[in-house]
Design an enzyme around this catalytic site. Structure first.
Site, PDB file in Angstrom:
ATOM      1  N   LEU A  64     112.049  78.068  52.519  1.00 31.20           N
ATOM      2  CA  LEU A  64     113.046  77.177  52.083  1.00 31.20           C
ATOM      3  C   LEU A  64     112.858  76.653  50.525  1.00 31.20           C
ATOM      4  O   LEU A  64     113.734  76.596  49.611  1.00 31.20           O
ATOM      5  CB  LEU A  64     113.237  76.030  53.032  1.00 31.20           C
ATOM      6  CG  LEU A  64     114.215  74.941  52.528  1.00 31.20           C
ATOM      7  CD1 LEU A  64     115.713  75.452  52.364  1.00 31.20           C
ATOM      8  CD2 LEU A  64     114.297  73.654  53.815  1.00 31.20           C
TER       9      LEU A  64
ATOM     10  N   HIS B  50     101.117  65.976  52.203  1.00 29.48           N
ATOM     11  CA  HIS B  50     101.305  65.683  53.907  1.00 29.48           C
ATOM     12  C   HIS B  50     102.490  66.372  54.395  1.00 29.48           C
ATOM     13  O   HIS B  50     103.030  66.236  55.398  1.00 29.48           O
ATOM     14  CB  HIS B  50     101.285  64.189  54.231  1.00 29.48           C
ATOM     15  CG  HIS B  50     100.741  64.296  55.752  1.00 29.48           C
ATOM     16  ND1 HIS B  50      99.833  65.043  56.090  1.00 29.48           N
ATOM     17  CD2 HIS B  50     100.925  63.421  56.707  1.00 29.48           C
ATOM     18  CE1 HIS B  50      99.651  64.806  57.471  1.00 29.48           C
ATOM     19  NE2 HIS B  50     100.206  63.716  57.642  1.00 29.48           N
TER      20      HIS B  50
ATOM     21  N   SER C 163     107.339  56.643  59.493  1.00 30.34           N
ATOM     22  CA  SER C 163     108.016  57.956  59.828  1.00 30.34           C
ATOM     23  C   SER C 163     109.425  57.792  59.118  1.00 30.34           C
ATOM     24  O   SER C 163     110.011  56.884  58.866  1.00 30.34           O
ATOM     25  CB  SER C 163     108.639  58.008  61.105  1.00 30.34           C
ATOM     26  OG  SER C 163     109.669  58.855  61.488  1.00 30.34           O
TER      27      SER C 163
ATOM     28  N   TYR D 101      93.396  59.870  61.278  1.00 36.20           N
ATOM     29  CA  TYR D 101      93.903  58.502  60.827  1.00 36.20           C
ATOM     30  C   TYR D 101      92.808  57.409  60.846  1.00 36.20           C
ATOM     31  O   TYR D 101      91.792  57.548  61.274  1.00 36.20           O
ATOM     32  CB  TYR D 101      94.872  57.993  62.085  1.00 36.20           C
ATOM     33  CG  TYR D 101      96.093  58.915  61.800  1.00 36.20           C
ATOM     34  CD1 TYR D 101      97.339  58.356  61.618  1.00 36.20           C
ATOM     35  CD2 TYR D 101      95.979  60.404  62.334  1.00 36.20           C
ATOM     36  CE1 TYR D 101      98.644  59.079  61.277  1.00 36.20           C
ATOM     37  CE2 TYR D 101      97.145  61.007  62.039  1.00 36.20           C
ATOM     38  CZ  TYR D 101      98.462  60.286  61.918  1.00 36.20           C
ATOM     39  OH  TYR D 101      99.449  61.117  61.681  1.00 36.20           O
TER      40      TYR D 101
ATOM     41  N   ASP E 181     113.807  81.565  44.965  1.00 36.06           N
ATOM     42  CA  ASP E 181     113.384  80.900  46.268  1.00 36.06           C
ATOM     43  C   ASP E 181     112.852  79.456  46.330  1.00 36.06           C
ATOM     44  O   ASP E 181     112.532  78.988  47.254  1.00 36.06           O
ATOM     45  CB  ASP E 181     112.237  82.063  46.916  1.00 36.06           C
ATOM     46  CG  ASP E 181     111.153  81.917  46.324  1.00 36.06           C
ATOM     47  OD1 ASP E 181     110.996  81.327  45.361  1.00 36.06           O
ATOM     48  OD2 ASP E 181     110.370  82.831  46.910  1.00 36.06           O
TER      49      ASP E 181
ATOM     50  N   THR F  91     118.964  77.915  48.476  1.00 36.30           N
ATOM     51  CA  THR F  91     118.730  79.331  49.115  1.00 36.30           C
ATOM     52  C   THR F  91     117.523  79.354  50.327  1.00 36.30           C
ATOM     53  O   THR F  91     116.733  78.471  50.464  1.00 36.30           O
ATOM     54  CB  THR F  91     118.075  80.203  47.955  1.00 36.30           C
ATOM     55  OG1 THR F  91     116.745  79.605  47.597  1.00 36.30           O
ATOM     56  CG2 THR F  91     119.018  80.490  46.964  1.00 36.30           C
TER      57      THR F  91
END
Ligand SMILES: *[C@@H]1O[C@H](CO)[C@@H](O)[C@H](O)[C@H]1NC(C)=O
Ligand SMILES: *[C@@H]1O[C@H](CO)[C@@H](O)[C@H](O)[C@H]1NC(C)=O
Ligand SMILES: *[C@@H]1O[C@H](CO)[C@@H](O)[C@H](O)[C@H]1NC(C)=O
Ligand SMILES: *[C@@H]1O[C@H](CO)[C@@H](O)[C@H](O)[C@H]1NC(C)=O
Ligand SMILES: *[C@@H]1O[C@H](CO)[C@@H](O)[C@H](O)[C@H]1NC(C)=O
Ligand SMILES: *[C@@H]1O[C@H](CO)[C@@H](O)[C@H](O)[C@H]1NC(C)=O
Ligand SMILES: *[C@@H]1O[C@H](CO)[C@@H](O)[C@H](O)[C@H]1NC(C)=O
Ligand SMILES: *[C@@H]1O[C@H](CO)[C@@H](O)[C@H](O)[C@H]1NC(C)=O
Ligand SMILES: *[C@@H]1O[C@H](CO)[C@@H](O)[C@H](O)[C@H]1NC(C)=O
Ligand SMILES: *[C@@H]1O[C@H](CO)[C@@H](O)[C@H](O)[C@H]1NC(C)=O
Ligand SMILES: *[C@@H]1O[C@H](CO)[C@@H](O)[C@H](O)[C@H]1NC(C)=O
Ligand SMILES: *[C@@H]1O[C@H](CO)[C@@H](O)[C@H](O)[C@H]1NC(C)=O
Length: 730
Positions: free
Chosen positions: A90, A150, A310, A535, A669, A674
């Site tokens: 992607l 990450h 998050s 973590y 790309d 695209t």
């Protein structure tokens, strides 16, 4: 086919467009007016400015290089979902390097942010070795920080410790080499382009882009401490702006705490997630008219204390019943923890990625534009290797604590609401392999009483520190590293700190400087640096053993140990005693030869009467803006292209220029408009599908063609060409 674009302008839109045009004209006039007096001012000032600078300016270099690696069949690093293997691309992945040197070049520091899951010890050892062979003692363990963004959508396979070999299907050399070469190349470019310049810092809050994914853990921290903060995540973004002495913009580093997990664990397309999209938008804006990945301006969106943060801001919900599962165990009444997932804010994961990425970009742009606090002063760099299994921490006047040999707790296997069901231990398809049998046997080994005791209250699932077959399961020798550039301190952290852990570490470093007479340091935490150790939570968060606590591998006193170590580095800088720092034990380099469970690349085969690059499914003759043009070709395994750095793109979208009669490459790309999907068929056959998501803008009307670029296993390159199609408004 739904057309997502609006085709008619409403009255309001017409008014807005007219206003926009007017404002643009006014802005242009103002700019011209501003520019004329300013020009004479700067030329008048130049000599004094330059002179004052001799002590004030730095030498600065920025560089960006591709580090994408294999985009097929290789597991993606982050969720450890065995079904999540790359099937196309992607966006491209980049390493972004920044070098800052003293004006007299007596000292320099390097900061690299790469679009990868995390740094690994193996990567760092190989990068440092290459730098040594190229540059001697210029770039070393001491003055190079390597940080990962990450993203959870980048290829795995660049680790030397068993736990990561397991989730990566071994050591995948093409993955490792692409990242090592990309990082080194980005440093090369920065090195070659060093110029006299200035640094500015700015800070601001990013709203509506994060949630704490373990709020129950956060609540364990003392109330008095929590009351000092208005949020359970750090909303502050720090931007370091770089310009040359003439004011030409060179680039920026932004540090912000957010997990790049807008793309979930069902995604198969390699990409750099929300922070990568922010880099893309910034670089596209500053490198006007160039394809993504081209141009001299470099914008890094680097990671920070993102451990419990998050981007999936709709919060956790049970995917079966829709109710909230924002509870201490992230548990759903029906289906349990496996049903509890977070998403948002967009309509799908790519939409969410773009919304969050855009938020980051807009804030960074504002901070970049307005940055006025200049960073001046000397450079210092410190680095130590520490055996994290054996650090004694002075907790207070009467008590000490100790770190433990690495171990993972039960909740580690539960994963998070960003990606449930972390690890599947019963990998039946792998039986019969000696390597995996050894692992199975080893798994039966019980943790020692000492380790059990040390990690309490963590129930140990994997006593990784006591298993070393076929290779040690977890690193013990860990890098701690701290730079200062004038009043900016960059703490390179070898893992993921939770929000409160990060706050404690920053505060400790700042107060250590203060106690030696250096006030007002701006301390940033760079996350996922140098070596991956999962973590780090606070002692209080550790007690409730959610995912982040279970993944705090060196036990309950891990954070206290790191705070003690980073204080030591700060003290060495503040008291000018860097040379007295103990270097520490060198980490091991494991000679892992062809240990991979990745299938070999079969010889590519084209269907009968077809050849590589032939169109299997054509484009339509016409598309409206907002639609998706797609075409499928006879493909070959993209792994053949992984290590070829001259192979720049898997696809192009070209537009016919009516005036010149030429085809002009509009997209590659690396573009987020695209997508390149690769699917494997039988006996070496495969298909490559290229999608162009046509933007809703008038300048896209015209005639186009789409081309894929691949290489077959016999190392010959080929391309395909779609029919020409037209993009129209209606
Ligand atoms: C520039 O500064 C240096 C000392 O930093 C001084 O010796 C020199 O004369 C100055 N040059 C000019 C042109 O002002
Ligand atoms: C970097 O410097 C080289 C010369 O060393 C030059 O050719 C190149 O254009 C520069 N690149 C950028 C991105 O500025
Ligand atoms: C991932 O996101 C897609 C939307 O893009 C959604 O359909 C799917 O359910 C999500 N999967 C998980 C496991 O979150
Ligand atoms: C642990 O570190 C201490 C010093 O901090 C040292 O005396 C001791 O020998 C170490 N233990 C092991 C087993 O390496
Ligand atoms: C680190 O320390 C532990 C405990 O003291 C010791 O057993 C281990 O061998 C050390 N690890 C390395 C790689 O030196
Ligand atoms: C020191 O720390 C220990 C363990 O956290 C605690 O039990 C003790 O009360 C503390 N002592 C003081 C004087 O703060
Ligand atoms: C674990 O892996 C086995 C074998 O690949 C598979 O049959 C099983 O469904 C997996 N279990 C889970 C929970 O994913
Ligand atoms: C470990 O602890 C258990 C239970 O406390 C005890 O029975 C066992 O003997 C201990 N093992 C060793 C090696 O000390
Ligand atoms: C794997 O290693 C063995 C022995 O070390 C060697 O003979 C073989 O050629 C290697 N295979 C590959 C694919 O590198
Ligand atoms: C392949 O092409 C030949 C010649 O055009 C034709 O006779 C044959 O039927 C084709 N085979 C297939 C499987 O399409
Ligand atoms: C890399 O790819 C380019 C274009 O696809 C090709 O010309 C070149 O020979 C390849 N180089 C290697 C080393 O495979
Ligand atoms: C190109 O120019 C020709 C002749 O002027 C015109 O007929 C055609 O529509 C143009 N094509 C595009 C894509 O603008």
């Amino acid at each position: 086919m739904g057309n997502k674009c609006k085709t008619h302008f409403s009255c309001l839109e017409v008014v807005l467009i007219v206003l926009l045009v007017l404002m643009t004209i006014i802005t242009l006039i103002l700019l011209v007016l501003l520019f004329i007096p300013q020009k004479s001012k700067t030329t008048g000032k130049k000599s004094t400015l330059l002179n004052a600078t001799d002590s004030k300016n730095y030498r600065i270099g920025v560089g960006r290089a591709d580090c994408t690696g294999p985009v097929a069949e290789v597991p993606l690093m982050g969720y450890a979902n065995p079904d999540q293997r790359a099937g196309g691309i992607l966006s491209r992945l980049y390493s972004r390097a920044f070098i800052v040197a003293e004006p007299d070049d007596s000292k320099r520091v390097v900061f690299v942010s790469a679009d990868i899951g995390m740094l690994s010890q193996r990567l760092r050892l190989e990068v440092i070795k290459k730098l040594k062979s190229k540059y001697g003692d210029l770039y070393t363990q001491d003055n190079v920080i390597l940080s990962g963004t990450h993203t959870h959508s980048a290829p795995a396979g660049y680790f030397q410790y068993t736990i990561f070999l397991l989730s990566s299907k071994g050591l995948i050399k093409p993955s490792l080499n692409a990242i090592v070469n990309g990082i080194v190349k980005s440093i090369d470019i920065a090195h070659q382009n060093m110029t006299r310049g200035r640094l500015f810092i700015n800070k601001g809050l990013v709203e509506n882009s994060q949630i704490n994914r373990s709020p129950y853990s956060y609540l364990q921290n003392p109330e008095s401490e929590r009351n000092r903060y208005s949020s359970n995540t750090d909303k502050e973004m720090v931007v370091l702006k770089m310009v040359d002495v003439n004011g030409k913009e060179l680039g920026l580093i932004s540090w912000f705490a957010i997990h790049p997990v807008s793309m979930n664990n069902t995604n198969l397309l390699v990409n750099s997630d929300n922070v990568g999209y922010a880099s893309y938008l910034f670089e596209q804006e500053k490198n006007k008219g160039l394809l993504p990945g081209e141009g001299s301006f470099v914008a890094a969106f680097a990671s920070s204390n993102l451990g419990d943060v998050s981007p999936n801001i709709k919060g956790p919900h049970c995917i079966n019943t829709g109710e909230s599962c924002d509870n201490p165990n992230s548990y759903c009444p029906v289906g349990g923890a496996k049903m509890c997932m977070a998403a948002g804010p967009g309509t799908d994961m790519i939409d969410s990625t773009k919304i969050i990425g855009q938020n980051l970009y807009l804030k960074a742009k504002e901070l970049f534009t307005l940055a006025s606090q200049e960073i001046t002063g000397p450079l210092h760099s410190t680095h130590q290797w520490v055996n994290m299994s054996n650090v004694t921490v002075q907790l207070n006047a009467t008590h000490t604590g100790k770190t433990c040999k690495p171990a993972l707790g039960y909740s580690f296997a539960a994963g998070t609401t960003d990606g449930v069901g972390f690890f599947n231990f019963t990998q039946g398809s792998l039986e019969g392999e000696l390597f995996w049998e050894i692992i199975h046997n080893q798994l039966l080994g019980k943790p020692s009483n000492e380790t059990k005791e040390c990690h309490k209250p963590k129930p140990i699932l994997l006593n990784t520190g006591e298993i070393s077959l076929p290779y040690p399961w977890h690193p013990e020798i860990v890098d701690v590293q701290l730079f200062t550039i004038g009043s900016l301190a960059i703490a390179a952290f070898p893992g993921e700190l939770t929000t409160m852990s990060g706050r404690r570490l920053r505060e400790a470093i700042k107060s250590e400087f203060e106690s030696h007479g250096t006030q007002g340091m701006n301390v940033v935490i760079a996350g996922l640096c140098n070596v991956y150790t999962h973590y780090v939570t606070t002692y209080e968060e550790y007690q409730v053993q959610r995912y982040e606590g279970a993944s705090t591998i060196f036990g309950p006193h891990t954070l206290s140990a790191y705070i003690q170590l980073f204080r030591g580095l700060a003290k060495a800088i503040a008291t000018n005693t860097i040379q007295d720092l103990l270097k520490g034990p060198e980490p091991p380099f494991m000679y892992i030869t062809n240990m991979t469970l990745l299938p070999g690349v079969l010889a590519d085969v084209a269907p009968i009467n077809k050849t590589f690059g032939d169109v299997l499914q054509e484009v339509r003759a016409q598309y409206r803006v907002g639609e998706v043009a797609e075409v499928t070709f006879v493909g070959a395994n993209p792994r053949n292209s992984a290590e070829n750095t001259t192979h720049q793109t898997f696809l192009t979208v070209e537009k016919y220029e009516n005036i010149s009669g030429n085809w002009h490459v509009m997209y590659n790309d690396a573009s987020w408009d695209t997508r390149f999907h690769w699917t494997k068929g039988f006996l070496g056959r495969s298909k490559a599908k290229v999608e162009w998501h046509i933007p809703c803008r008038i300048q896209y009307f015209g005639h186009y063609k789409v081309q894929p670029f691949l290489k077959s296993a016999l190392f010959h390159s080929f391309k395909g060409t779609s029919s020409v199609f037209e993009v129209v408004k209606f």
